[in-house]
Design a protein around this motif. Sequence first.
Motif, PDB file in Angstrom:
ATOM      1  N   PRO A 157       0.808  -1.232   0.000  1.00  0.00           N
ATOM      2  CA  PRO A 157       0.000   0.000   0.000  1.00  0.00           C
ATOM      3  C   PRO A 157       0.835   1.272   0.000  1.00  0.00           C
ATOM      4  CG  PRO A 157       0.038  -0.966   2.193  1.00  0.00           C
ATOM      5  CD  PRO A 157       0.720  -1.946   1.286  1.00  0.00           C
ATOM      6  N   ASN A 158       2.132   1.147   0.277  1.00  0.00           N
ATOM      7  CA  ASN A 158       3.004   2.325   0.314  1.00  0.00           C
ATOM      8  C   ASN A 158       3.557   2.691  -1.055  1.00  0.00           C
ATOM      9  OD1 ASN A 158       2.786   2.636   3.163  1.00  0.00           O
ATOM     10  ND2 ASN A 158       4.236   0.949   3.429  1.00  0.00           N
ATOM     11  N   GLN A 159       3.249   1.890  -2.062  1.00  0.00           N
ATOM     12  CA  GLN A 159       3.674   2.186  -3.422  1.00  0.00           C
ATOM     13  C   GLN A 159       2.463   2.601  -4.247  1.00  0.00           C
ATOM     14  OE1 GLN A 159       5.876  -1.740  -3.748  1.00  0.00           O
ATOM     15  NE2 GLN A 159       7.254  -0.462  -4.960  1.00  0.00           N
ATOM     16  N   ALA A 160       2.623   3.654  -5.040  1.00  0.00           N
ATOM     17  CA  ALA A 160       1.541   4.129  -5.908  1.00  0.00           C
ATOM     18  C   ALA A 160       1.626   3.425  -7.263  1.00  0.00           C
ATOM     19  CB  ALA A 160       1.645   5.634  -6.094  1.00  0.00           C
ATOM     20  N   LEU A 161       0.475   3.039  -7.791  1.00  0.00           N
ATOM     21  CA  LEU A 161       0.401   2.433  -9.123  1.00  0.00           C
ATOM     22  C   LEU A 161      -0.391   3.357 -10.033  1.00  0.00           C
ATOM     23  CD1 LEU A 161       0.914   0.000 -11.033  1.00  0.00           C
ATOM     24  CD2 LEU A 161      -1.257  -0.960 -10.198  1.00  0.00           C
ATOM     25  N   PHE A 162       0.248   3.818 -11.100  1.00  0.00           N
ATOM     26  CA  PHE A 162      -0.391   4.724 -12.040  1.00  0.00           C
ATOM     27  C   PHE A 162      -1.027   3.943 -13.192  1.00  0.00           C
ATOM     28  CE2 PHE A 162       1.695   9.162 -11.486  1.00  0.00           C
ATOM     29  CZ  PHE A 162       1.624   9.045 -10.114  1.00  0.00           C
ATOM     30  N   GLY A 163      -1.969   4.568 -13.864  1.00  0.00           N
ATOM     31  CA  GLY A 163      -2.480   4.061 -15.124  1.00  0.00           C
ATOM     32  C   GLY A 163      -1.815   4.830 -16.258  1.00  0.00           C
ATOM     33  N   ILE A 164      -1.770   4.229 -17.453  1.00  0.00           N
ATOM     34  CA  ILE A 164      -1.107   4.866 -18.590  1.00  0.00           C
ATOM     35  C   ILE A 164      -2.097   5.043 -19.740  1.00  0.00           C
ATOM     36  CG2 ILE A 164       0.784   4.738 -20.246  1.00  0.00           C
ATOM     37  CD1 ILE A 164       2.294   2.988 -18.273  1.00  0.00           C
ATOM     38  N   ILE A 165      -2.194   6.262 -20.236  1.00  0.00           N
ATOM     39  CA  ILE A 165      -3.094   6.565 -21.344  1.00  0.00           C
ATOM     40  C   ILE A 165      -2.432   6.157 -22.660  1.00  0.00           C
ATOM     41  CG2 ILE A 165      -4.468   8.353 -22.461  1.00  0.00           C
ATOM     42  CD1 ILE A 165      -5.049   7.846 -19.439  1.00  0.00           C
ATOM     43  N   GLN A 166      -3.134   5.352 -23.454  1.00  0.00           N
ATOM     44  CA  GLN A 166      -2.649   4.947 -24.768  1.00  0.00           C
ATOM     45  C   GLN A 166      -3.644   5.427 -25.839  1.00  0.00           C
ATOM     46  OE1 GLN A 166       0.193   3.856 -25.714  1.00  0.00           O
ATOM     47  NE2 GLN A 166       1.154   3.244 -23.795  1.00  0.00           N
ATOM     48  N   ASP A 187      -3.839   5.421  -8.594  1.00  0.00           N
ATOM     49  CA  ASP A 187      -3.180   6.387  -7.715  1.00  0.00           C
ATOM     50  C   ASP A 187      -2.732   7.633  -8.476  1.00  0.00           C
ATOM     51  OD1 ASP A 187      -3.322   4.740  -5.354  1.00  0.00           O
ATOM     52  OD2 ASP A 187      -1.759   3.504  -6.246  1.00  0.00           O
ATOM     53  N   GLY A 188      -2.567   7.501  -9.773  1.00  0.00           N
ATOM     54  CA  GLY A 188      -2.146   8.611 -10.620  1.00  0.00           C
ATOM     55  C   GLY A 188      -2.238   8.181 -12.069  1.00  0.00           C
ATOM     56  N   TYR A 189      -1.947   9.093 -12.979  1.00  0.00           N
ATOM     57  CA  TYR A 189      -2.116   8.811 -14.403  1.00  0.00           C
ATOM     58  C   TYR A 189      -0.939   9.350 -15.201  1.00  0.00           C
ATOM     59  CZ  TYR A 189      -6.694   7.963 -12.504  1.00  0.00           C
ATOM     60  OH  TYR A 189      -7.713   7.487 -11.722  1.00  0.00           O
ATOM     61  N   SER A 190      -0.511   8.573 -16.169  1.00  0.00           N
ATOM     62  CA  SER A 190       0.621   8.932 -17.000  1.00  0.00           C
ATOM     63  C   SER A 190       0.176   8.983 -18.461  1.00  0.00           C
ATOM     64  CB  SER A 190       1.737   7.887 -16.826  1.00  0.00           C
ATOM     65  OG  SER A 190       2.832   8.157 -17.663  1.00  0.00           O
ATOM     66  N   VAL A 191       0.746   9.909 -19.214  1.00  0.00           N
ATOM     67  CA  VAL A 191       0.407  10.047 -20.624  1.00  0.00           C
ATOM     68  C   VAL A 191       1.372   9.214 -21.454  1.00  0.00           C
ATOM     69  CG1 VAL A 191       0.165  11.636 -22.565  1.00  0.00           C
ATOM     70  CG2 VAL A 191      -0.514  12.352 -20.267  1.00  0.00           C
ATOM     71  N   GLY A 192       0.862   8.161 -22.061  1.00  0.00           N
ATOM     72  CA  GLY A 192       1.671   7.305 -22.920  1.00  0.00           C
ATOM     73  C   GLY A 192       1.312   7.525 -24.378  1.00  0.00           C
ATOM     74  N   GLY A 193       1.709   6.599 -25.222  1.00  0.00           N
ATOM     75  CA  GLY A 193       1.373   6.694 -26.628  1.00  0.00           C
ATOM     76  C   GLY A 193       2.201   7.676 -27.404  1.00  0.00           C
ATOM     77  N   LEU A 194       3.289   8.151 -26.808  1.00  0.00           N
ATOM     78  CA  LEU A 194       4.160   9.117 -27.469  1.00  0.00           C
ATOM     79  C   LEU A 194       5.564   8.540 -27.607  1.00  0.00           C
ATOM     80  CD1 LEU A 194       3.047  12.226 -25.389  1.00  0.00           C
ATOM     81  CD2 LEU A 194       2.204  11.536 -27.641  1.00  0.00           C
ATOM     82  N   SER A 195       6.381   9.168 -28.446  1.00  0.00           N
ATOM     83  CA  SER A 195       7.783   8.764 -28.632  1.00  0.00           C
ATOM     84  C   SER A 195       7.911   7.341 -29.150  1.00  0.00           C
ATOM     85  CB  SER A 195       8.565   8.923 -27.319  1.00  0.00           C
ATOM     86  OG  SER A 195       8.528  10.251 -26.874  1.00  0.00           O
ATOM     87  N   VAL A 196       6.980   6.977 -30.023  1.00  0.00           N
ATOM     88  CA  VAL A 196       7.045   5.653 -30.649  1.00  0.00           C
ATOM     89  C   VAL A 196       7.213   5.789 -32.163  1.00  0.00           C
ATOM     90  CG1 VAL A 196       5.804   4.366 -28.872  1.00  0.00           C
ATOM     91  CG2 VAL A 196       4.505   5.598 -30.627  1.00  0.00           C
ATOM     92  N   GLY A 197       7.791   6.930 -32.588  1.00  0.00           N
ATOM     93  CA  GLY A 197       8.099   7.112 -33.999  1.00  0.00           C
ATOM     94  C   GLY A 197       7.194   8.078 -34.735  1.00  0.00           C
ATOM     95  N   GLU A 198       6.231   8.677 -34.012  1.00  0.00           N
ATOM     96  CA  GLU A 198       5.320   9.592 -34.689  1.00  0.00           C
ATOM     97  C   GLU A 198       6.019  10.911 -35.013  1.00  0.00           C
ATOM     98  OE1 GLU A 198       5.328  10.805 -30.490  1.00  0.00           O
ATOM     99  OE2 GLU A 198       5.193   8.873 -31.493  1.00  0.00           O
TER     100      GLU A 198
END
Length: 202
Positions: A157-166, A187-198
């Motif tokens: 419970p002391n570690q936060a788990l984020f979700g990632i937007i794709q 616990d938080g949200y991260s912006v993914g889907g970037l830096s994959v060659g676009e």
Amino acid sequence: MPVGTQGTVKAITMKHLEEINAQIILGNTYHLYLRPGLEVLKKFGGLHNFSSWQKPILTDSGGFQVFSLAAGKEKEGKQKAQVVITEEGVKFKSHLDGSWHFFTPEFVVEIQEIIGSDIMMPLDECPPYPSSHQYALESLKRTIRWLERSKKAKKNPNQALFGIIQGSTYEDLRRESALRTIELDMDGYSVGGLSVGEPKEY
């Protein structure tokens, strides 16, 4: 957030990081799992002790490295031998020695709990650019299913788990991904889907 892929920021000592008031450093599950490895990290009681850094640490899930360093795919739908995506997880070859490894959402959480990072990222699929709308949708749905499994697997419970937007570069899919990820109350949200060659305009 200075990048310390394997637990240290290149060319900068931890003392210097403290002097410039860095608040958090980023490590990478893929690289730490391969080297120094889980047994070494267990022996030290986690990455904080191993690296002598007592402020927060965020660890990427390693998903991006699996798809990029392990050569990813030649093109959409045709996987190279170095990485195989299934519903269960991702099978990949180490870029160090060619040995095979298998990451499931549950195992990636377990690795990060051994690492002891303050913020954990779940295993997600990073679709290459360009990807069709249909493929990006399938990838998005798999990432959500993996996130649900990751949340169930989390024990500390002391570690936060984020979700990632794709959702690749598709606005409707990115919106859907954001809404479905938020529904899981992470616990938080991260912006993914970037830096994959676009292109940069994306």
